[in-house]
Write a protein that holds these residues in place. Structure first.
Motif, PDB file in Angstrom:
ATOM      1  N   PHE A   1     -60.916  26.386  -4.994  1.00  9.41           N
ATOM      2  CA  PHE A   1     -62.002  26.273  -6.068  1.00  9.41           C
ATOM      3  C   PHE A   1     -61.695  25.014  -7.097  1.00  9.41           C
ATOM      4  O   PHE A   1     -62.430  24.331  -7.492  1.00  9.41           O
ATOM      5  N   ALA A   2     -60.130  25.056  -7.408  1.00  7.88           N
ATOM      6  CA  ALA A   2     -59.854  23.957  -8.317  1.00  7.88           C
ATOM      7  C   ALA A   2     -60.110  22.531  -7.776  1.00  7.88           C
ATOM      8  O   ALA A   2     -60.196  21.698  -8.489  1.00  7.88           O
ATOM      9  N   LYS A   3     -59.984  22.475  -6.479  1.00  4.68           N
ATOM     10  CA  LYS A   3     -60.294  21.085  -5.721  1.00  4.68           C
ATOM     11  C   LYS A   3     -61.679  20.797  -5.773  1.00  4.68           C
ATOM     12  O   LYS A   3     -61.906  19.465  -5.565  1.00  4.68           O
ATOM     13  N   THR A   4     -62.652  21.545  -6.303  1.00  6.34           N
ATOM     14  CA  THR A   4     -64.094  21.114  -6.324  1.00  6.34           C
ATOM     15  C   THR A   4     -64.240  20.694  -7.507  1.00  6.34           C
ATOM     16  O   THR A   4     -63.598  20.840  -8.388  1.00  6.34           O
ATOM     17  N   LYS A   5     -65.467  20.053  -7.883  1.00  2.00           N
ATOM     18  CA  LYS A   5     -65.704  19.462  -9.073  1.00  2.00           C
ATOM     19  C   LYS A   5     -66.044  20.388  -9.942  1.00  2.00           C
ATOM     20  O   LYS A   5     -65.686  20.464 -11.204  1.00  2.00           O
ATOM     21  N   GLN A   6     -66.648  21.618  -9.723  1.00  2.00           N
ATOM     22  CA  GLN A   6     -66.792  22.648 -10.667  1.00  2.00           C
ATOM     23  C   GLN A   6     -65.604  23.291 -11.202  1.00  2.00           C
ATOM     24  O   GLN A   6     -65.337  23.671 -12.165  1.00  2.00           O
TER      25      GLN A   6
END
Length: 458
Positions: free
Chosen positions: A280-285
């Motif tokens: 999740f941390a790899k996504t923009k959000q």
């Protein structure tokens, strides 16, 4: 960034060549493909600039060895022949590995450059001196390439941005801008100050957060190893002889059995959230979420927030030249802060307000929600008196003094807490071990003997 050369043919069959800079072959191919589609070109060949190790001799002189970057072996041979050298051997460097230079080397380069600029040395002389004295191979080769390109009259900003993977995006931008500005010394000095503060902040943050986390993690592994492997080997000996275990020993043995019986389930429960959060941390959000969460960490989050404002103000002070040209300095300063949430709020809230609605700096910064009341108040005073540039510097110095002092105290407090946790864990392990050591197996026949004695007394 690595340079790639492509050869192509246009619609009338004319051969055209050009170069692009990219971090990897995939990025280079994508850039070249875009150029080809835009200009109706047919790509025939793509070459990567690589390092070649050569050995050459001029006349009866002693052979020399060296390294040269080129797109092909033939280019190196041609270059050496032009200098009057006869090539003995030339081979591609198969172990070429250029890692990013340590932050210390980058800071040292910028700081020394600022000092030499103050002494009125030309930038070409400065680069020559630093190329000879720089130990890091990647940085030395980068400075050599930059020096060669600047001597050919290349645009300084374009040249430095090509090596942003070495210097960092902000540093590359500032150094490129400095060569084109009229205050080169001031920009180098401000960049050096920024890099030093960034390095110091990361070091303090590591001491405040990362080091304690690693310490607790290692301690936890040691306790689990003791409870799950070492302790049962002793405790289960008493169980085999039907000896009643004391309370703490019995509880610890049950815990050990639970850990060993459900080890895979426990690992699944622990690792699954970690992997999900990491993805999740790899996504923009996700990046925005964790960046905002960083500012809400108890005690430390407040200091991180103020440090971001300090960095923003210091960069803004360096680049700001007047209210009519405030957008670009604000954008660059937000990027330099190094927090995705902080940057996003300024770019997506503050700057649009200034551009579309003509709002002032204070109103726009307040709407972004990432500046403290103190910062907003000071910017308001600076905007009213026309001293917003000096106000930014004052804020930067104020928050630097405050965060350095408080972070030092927090680090000391965390170290005390970690020491107490280690002490409590060691005491508990000692108590369990001591309790286990007090267990003594009964002598065979002792119970029967006690019964006989009891009857005799009666």
């Amino acid at each position: 960034m690595v340079e790639y050369r492509f050869v192509a043919k246009n619609t009338i069959g004319k051969v055209i060549s050009g170069t692009v800079s990219a971090a990897n072959p995939s990025e280079a191919k994508a850039k070249i493909k875009t150029l080809a589609e835009k200009n109706l070109l047919k790509i025939t060949n793509i070459e990567k600039k690589s390092s070649y190790l050569y050995k050459a001799r001029r006349g009866s002189e002693k052979p020399i060895k060296g390294e040269q970057k080129a797109f092909s072996k033939e280019e190196v041979v041609e270059a050496l022949n032009r200098l009057g050298y006869q090539v003995i051997s030339i081979n591609k460097n198969l172990l070429e590995f250029n890692s990013k230079p340590p932050t210390f080397d980058i800071v040292n380069f910028v700081k020394i450059s600022a000092e030499l600029l103050e002494q009125k040395l030309s930038y070409g002389e400065i680069l020559t001196l630093l190329i000879n004295d720089t130990q890091n191979k990647t940085l030395r080769e980068t400075l050599r390439d930059i020096n060669n390109e600047l001597k050919k009259g290349a645009d300084s900003q374009t040249v430095f941005l090509r090596y942003q993977n070495v210097f960092g995006t902000f540093t590359a931008y500032m150094l490129g801008l400095a060569s084109k500005s009229g205050n080169m010394t001031d920009i180098y000095r401000a960049t050096a100050k920024f890099l030093e503060r960034q390095q110091e902040f990361k070091k303090n943050l590591k001491s405040a957060l990362i080091t304690p986390f690693v310490t607790i993690f290692v301690l936890l592994l040691a306790v689990l190893y003791y409870v799950g492997y070492i302790f049962p080997e002793t405790a289960k000996l008493f169980v085999r002889f039907n000896i009643e275990l004391p309370p703490m020993t019995a509880f610890t043995l049950k815990l050990s059995d639970f850990l060993t019986d459900y080890v895979y389930l426990i690992l699944f429960i622990i690792l699954t959230p970690v992997i999900v959060l990491w993805r999740f941390a790899k996504t923009k959000q996700g990046e925005l979420f964790f960046a905002s969460l960083m500012l809400k960490i108890p005690v430390v989050g407040n200091l991180i927030h103020k440090t971001l404002i300090e960095v923003f103000c210091r960069v803004f002070y360096t680049l700001y030249s007047g209210s009519a040209e405030s957008i670009e300095p604000i954008r660059i300063a937000s990027e330099a802060a190094g927090n995705a949430y902080f940057e996003s709020r300024i770019k997506n809230v503050a700057i649009p307000l200034m551009i579309k609605k003509g709002a002032g700096i204070t109103e726009s910064f307040e709407a972004s929600g990432v500046f403290t009341d103190t910062a907003i108040s000071r910017f308001h005073s600076g905007e009213e008196t026309g001293t917003i540039k000096n106000t930014a510097l004052q804020l930067a110095n104020y928050y630097e003094s405050e965060t350095v002092y408080k972070l030092k105290n927090i680090i000391e407090l965390i170290q005390v807490i970690i020491a107490m946790i280690i002490m409590i864990v060691m005491i508990l392990l000692t108590l369990v071990s001591a309790e286990t050591a007090t267990i003594s197996p009964k002598t065979p026949g002792a119970e029967i003997l006690n019964q006989v004695i009891s009857r005799f007394i009666v």
